[in-house]
Design a protein around this motif. Structure first.
Motif, PDB file in Angstrom:
ATOM      1  N   PHE A  35      -3.200   1.861   6.780  1.00 35.41           N
ATOM      2  CA  PHE A  35      -1.921   1.636   6.097  1.00 35.41           C
ATOM      3  C   PHE A  35      -2.101   1.672   4.582  1.00 35.41           C
ATOM      4  O   PHE A  35      -1.278   2.265   3.865  1.00 35.41           O
ATOM      5  CB  PHE A  35      -1.326   0.294   6.526  1.00 35.41           C
ATOM      6  N   ILE A  36      -3.172   1.046   4.094  1.00 36.30           N
ATOM      7  CA  ILE A  36      -3.424   1.035   2.651  1.00 36.30           C
ATOM      8  C   ILE A  36      -3.645   2.453   2.129  1.00 36.30           C
ATOM      9  O   ILE A  36      -3.141   2.829   1.066  1.00 36.30           O
ATOM     10  CB  ILE A  36      -4.633   0.133   2.325  1.00 36.30           C
ATOM     11  N   GLN A  37      -4.363   3.251   2.881  1.00 37.48           N
ATOM     12  CA  GLN A  37      -4.569   4.644   2.491  1.00 37.48           C
ATOM     13  C   GLN A  37      -3.240   5.402   2.471  1.00 37.48           C
ATOM     14  O   GLN A  37      -3.007   6.257   1.609  1.00 37.48           O
ATOM     15  CB  GLN A  37      -5.544   5.324   3.464  1.00 37.48           C
ATOM     16  N   TYR A  38      -2.373   5.069   3.400  1.00 37.21           N
ATOM     17  CA  TYR A  38      -1.066   5.727   3.504  1.00 37.21           C
ATOM     18  C   TYR A  38      -0.205   5.449   2.272  1.00 37.21           C
ATOM     19  O   TYR A  38       0.359   6.379   1.681  1.00 37.21           O
ATOM     20  CB  TYR A  38      -0.363   5.234   4.773  1.00 37.21           C
ATOM     21  N   ILE A  39      -0.107   4.175   1.881  1.00 31.37           N
ATOM     22  CA  ILE A  39       0.752   3.854   0.727  1.00 31.37           C
ATOM     23  C   ILE A  39       0.117   4.295  -0.585  1.00 31.37           C
ATOM     24  O   ILE A  39       0.816   4.560  -1.564  1.00 31.37           O
ATOM     25  CB  ILE A  39       1.109   2.357   0.679  1.00 31.37           C
ATOM     26  N   LYS A  40      -1.214   4.404  -0.589  1.00 33.13           N
ATOM     27  CA  LYS A  40      -1.902   4.788  -1.819  1.00 33.13           C
ATOM     28  C   LYS A  40      -1.826   6.292  -2.054  1.00 33.13           C
ATOM     29  O   LYS A  40      -1.517   6.738  -3.178  1.00 33.13           O
ATOM     30  CB  LYS A  40      -3.363   4.339  -1.762  1.00 33.13           C
ATOM     31  N   PHE A  41      -2.069   7.081  -1.020  1.00 35.05           N
ATOM     32  CA  PHE A  41      -2.198   8.526  -1.221  1.00 35.05           C
ATOM     33  C   PHE A  41      -0.983   9.333  -0.756  1.00 35.05           C
ATOM     34  O   PHE A  41      -0.679  10.367  -1.346  1.00 35.05           O
ATOM     35  CB  PHE A  41      -3.452   9.039  -0.514  1.00 35.05           C
ATOM     36  N   GLU A  42      -0.298   8.871   0.287  1.00 36.71           N
ATOM     37  CA  GLU A  42       0.880   9.607   0.750  1.00 36.71           C
ATOM     38  C   GLU A  42       2.154   9.127   0.061  1.00 36.71           C
ATOM     39  O   GLU A  42       2.950   9.933  -0.411  1.00 36.71           O
ATOM     40  CB  GLU A  42       1.007   9.489   2.274  1.00 36.71           C
ATOM     41  N   LYS A  43       2.338   7.813   0.012  1.00 36.98           N
ATOM     42  CA  LYS A  43       3.520   7.268  -0.668  1.00 36.98           C
ATOM     43  C   LYS A  43       3.324   7.204  -2.177  1.00 36.98           C
ATOM     44  O   LYS A  43       4.294   7.091  -2.922  1.00 36.98           O
ATOM     45  CB  LYS A  43       3.837   5.876  -0.126  1.00 36.98           C
ATOM     46  N   ARG A  44       2.064   7.225  -2.610  1.00 34.78           N
ATOM     47  CA  ARG A  44       1.707   7.244  -4.033  1.00 34.78           C
ATOM     48  C   ARG A  44       2.258   6.034  -4.771  1.00 34.78           C
ATOM     49  O   ARG A  44       2.797   6.142  -5.868  1.00 34.78           O
ATOM     50  CB  ARG A  44       2.176   8.547  -4.683  1.00 34.78           C
ATOM     51  N   TYR A  45       2.119   4.878  -4.141  1.00 36.72           N
ATOM     52  CA  TYR A  45       2.522   3.637  -4.798  1.00 36.72           C
ATOM     53  C   TYR A  45       1.568   3.363  -5.961  1.00 36.72           C
ATOM     54  O   TYR A  45       0.415   3.807  -5.967  1.00 36.72           O
ATOM     55  CB  TYR A  45       2.500   2.466  -3.821  1.00 36.72           C
ATOM     56  N   SER A  46       2.055   2.588  -6.928  1.00 37.58           N
ATOM     57  CA  SER A  46       1.235   2.250  -8.090  1.00 37.58           C
ATOM     58  C   SER A  46       0.074   1.349  -7.668  1.00 37.58           C
ATOM     59  O   SER A  46       0.162   0.651  -6.648  1.00 37.58           O
ATOM     60  CB  SER A  46       2.085   1.534  -9.139  1.00 37.58           C
ATOM     61  N   PRO A  47      -1.015   1.342  -8.438  1.00 38.33           N
ATOM     62  CA  PRO A  47      -2.148   0.454  -8.121  1.00 38.33           C
ATOM     63  C   PRO A  47      -1.726  -1.008  -8.012  1.00 38.33           C
ATOM     64  O   PRO A  47      -2.241  -1.746  -7.166  1.00 38.33           O
ATOM     65  CB  PRO A  47      -3.100   0.679  -9.300  1.00 38.33           C
ATOM     66  N   HIS A  48      -0.792  -1.421  -8.867  1.00 35.63           N
ATOM     67  CA  HIS A  48      -0.302  -2.804  -8.823  1.00 35.63           C
ATOM     68  C   HIS A  48       0.382  -3.096  -7.500  1.00 35.63           C
ATOM     69  O   HIS A  48       0.166  -4.150  -6.884  1.00 35.63           O
ATOM     70  CB  HIS A  48       0.667  -3.044  -9.982  1.00 35.63           C
ATOM     71  N   THR A  49       1.221  -2.170  -7.029  1.00 34.36           N
ATOM     72  CA  THR A  49       1.940  -2.355  -5.767  1.00 34.36           C
ATOM     73  C   THR A  49       0.980  -2.342  -4.584  1.00 34.36           C
ATOM     74  O   THR A  49       1.089  -3.163  -3.669  1.00 34.36           O
ATOM     75  CB  THR A  49       3.001  -1.253  -5.594  1.00 34.36           C
ATOM     76  N   VAL A  50       0.025  -1.414  -4.606  1.00 34.78           N
ATOM     77  CA  VAL A  50      -0.972  -1.341  -3.528  1.00 34.78           C
ATOM     78  C   VAL A  50      -1.757  -2.645  -3.459  1.00 34.78           C
ATOM     79  O   VAL A  50      -2.009  -3.185  -2.375  1.00 34.78           O
ATOM     80  CB  VAL A  50      -1.930  -0.148  -3.734  1.00 34.78           C
ATOM     81  N   SER A  51      -2.130  -3.161  -4.613  1.00 31.82           N
ATOM     82  CA  SER A  51      -2.881  -4.414  -4.668  1.00 31.82           C
ATOM     83  C   SER A  51      -2.063  -5.573  -4.094  1.00 31.82           C
ATOM     84  O   SER A  51      -2.603  -6.432  -3.384  1.00 31.82           O
ATOM     85  CB  SER A  51      -3.277  -4.723  -6.113  1.00 31.82           C
ATOM     86  N   ALA A  52      -0.746  -5.590  -4.388  1.00 33.37           N
ATOM     87  CA  ALA A  52       0.121  -6.655  -3.873  1.00 33.37           C
ATOM     88  C   ALA A  52       0.238  -6.576  -2.353  1.00 33.37           C
ATOM     89  O   ALA A  52       0.167  -7.598  -1.657  1.00 33.37           O
ATOM     90  CB  ALA A  52       1.501  -6.548  -4.518  1.00 33.37           C
ATOM     91  N   TYR A  53       0.394  -5.358  -1.815  1.00 31.98           N
ATOM     92  CA  TYR A  53       0.458  -5.166  -0.363  1.00 31.98           C
ATOM     93  C   TYR A  53      -0.849  -5.612   0.298  1.00 31.98           C
ATOM     94  O   TYR A  53      -0.842  -6.303   1.318  1.00 31.98           O
ATOM     95  CB  TYR A  53       0.726  -3.697  -0.032  1.00 31.98           C
ATOM     96  N   GLN A  54      -1.952  -5.199  -0.311  1.00 30.05           N
ATOM     97  CA  GLN A  54      -3.265  -5.553   0.232  1.00 30.05           C
ATOM     98  C   GLN A  54      -3.448  -7.072   0.260  1.00 30.05           C
ATOM     99  O   GLN A  54      -3.928  -7.638   1.251  1.00 30.05           O
ATOM    100  CB  GLN A  54      -4.361  -4.917  -0.622  1.00 30.05           C
ATOM    101  N   SER A  55      -3.043  -7.729  -0.813  1.00 35.44           N
ATOM    102  CA  SER A  55      -3.183  -9.178  -0.908  1.00 35.44           C
ATOM    103  C   SER A  55      -2.354  -9.891   0.165  1.00 35.44           C
ATOM    104  O   SER A  55      -2.832 -10.823   0.822  1.00 35.44           O
ATOM    105  CB  SER A  55      -2.760  -9.647  -2.304  1.00 35.44           C
ATOM    106  N   ASP A  56      -1.102  -9.452   0.344  1.00 35.42           N
ATOM    107  CA  ASP A  56      -0.230 -10.069   1.359  1.00 35.42           C
ATOM    108  C   ASP A  56      -0.814  -9.903   2.763  1.00 35.42           C
ATOM    109  O   ASP A  56      -0.823 -10.848   3.562  1.00 35.42           O
ATOM    110  CB  ASP A  56       1.167  -9.448   1.302  1.00 35.42           C
TER     111      ASP A  56
END
Length: 304
Positions: free
Chosen positions: A6-27
């Motif tokens: 899922f993290i790879q999906y939002i990082k590379f396919e959805k291209r979320y910002s590093p800040h957003t990816v970090s927030a998702y990962q933390s949750d």
């Protein structure tokens, strides 16, 4: 770990910002830690093991721990997105978040600072008297530019950190900003801000601040600025004109939008300047305007 896909999906396919990816990962890491406490045999090894009871129990613990309703709602939104992805991937047959209702979040008006006081500080006139707040050296010039950029453009902290010198167009007097989900927008610059930008770049060159990345804002040693530096700078200078608890870069973004609205700017134009995806996110500033009108009415109307 089953969260990695899922993290790879939002990082590379959805291209979320590093800040957003970090927030998702933390949750998600926090939720997984709740499900599988340390020093115990893991009971959850994949999304199919999670039930709506697990999610509700986590919500209860978060609320008991004093986590705000807004934060809990954000964490539940993270789970919704994760399990929606898992459903699409065929990892689960039913979404456990479909039976979850997030707590109601109280609505707060955007926190702003007094525009006249802020302008006075930037112009060196505090309470009508000359009071030079910003030093003439590199650090003072950079600090003033940080405040002016946030207040003069309404950009987000993460957007300011990412601005490069080449993003500033001195011919058109604009700056190119890379916003959420890598969406670019162009923001106009007022003449005073343009002059300050030119002076800052000159000072940076004259003091031979070494910076190979071409990032606009740098530390005293030439490294790229980082979010904490920007936050601390804003908090420190706003302490000169405000005693309110919130003195963050986002307060300057709110002040920018509210000031434009109070001066009659079109709401759709403000939406574009702020980089909002939809108008509903911008409409919150109309509440501040209504409150201002009420205040003026009470002061000026004979029966106010």
């Amino acid at each position: 770990m089953f969260l990695d896909k899922f993290i790879q999906y939002i990082k590379f396919e959805k291209r979320y910002s590093p800040h957003t990816v970090s927030a998702y990962q933390s949750d998600l890491d926090q939720f997984l830690l709740f499900l599988n406490p340390p020093h115990t045999q893991p009971s959850v090894t994949g999304p199919a093991d999670v039930t709506h009871h697990d999610i509700r129990n986590w919500m209860v613990q978060l609320m008991d721990d004093g986590v705000s309703a807004r934060s809990v709602t954000r964490k539940i939104a993270t789970l919704r997105k994760y399990f929606k992805f898992s459903l699409q991937e065929g990892d689960i047959t039913a979404n456990p978040t479909s039976r979850i209702s997030a707590p109601k979040v109280p609505k707060y008006l955007p926190v702003v600072v007094d525009g006249d006081k802020l302008t006075g500080m930037l112009d060196g006139k505090m309470d009508g008297e000359f009071d030079k707040i910003f030093a003439d050296d590199f650090e003072g010039t950079r600090d003033k530019l940080v405040i002016e950029m946030l207040f003069g453009t309404g950009m987000r902290l993460a957007e300011l950190v990412g601005v490069k010198e080449t993003d500033v167009d001195f011919y058109e007097n604009t700056v190119k900003v890379l916003g959420k989900r890598n969406k670019q927008r162009i923001i106009p610059l007022n003449s005073e801000l343009v002059q300050l930008l030119k002076r800052y770049i000159e000072v940076k060159k004259s003091e031979k601040i070494n910076n190979n990345s071409l990032t606009l804002l740098v530390t005293n040693k030439g490294a790229d600025v980082y979010p904490k530096l920007i936050y601390n700078t804003v908090h420190r200078y706003l302490s000169n004109i405000s005693t309110q608890q919130k003195r963050s870069p986002h307060v300057l973004r709110h002040t920018f939008a509210t000031s434009l609205l109070n001066k009659g700017a079109d709401l759709n134009a403000i939406k574009e300047l702020l980089g909002h995806a939809n108008l509903s996110a911008t409409q919150i500033y109309t509440h501040n305007s209504v409150e201002r009108l009420k205040s003026i009415y009470k002061q000026a109307h004979p029966k106010g």
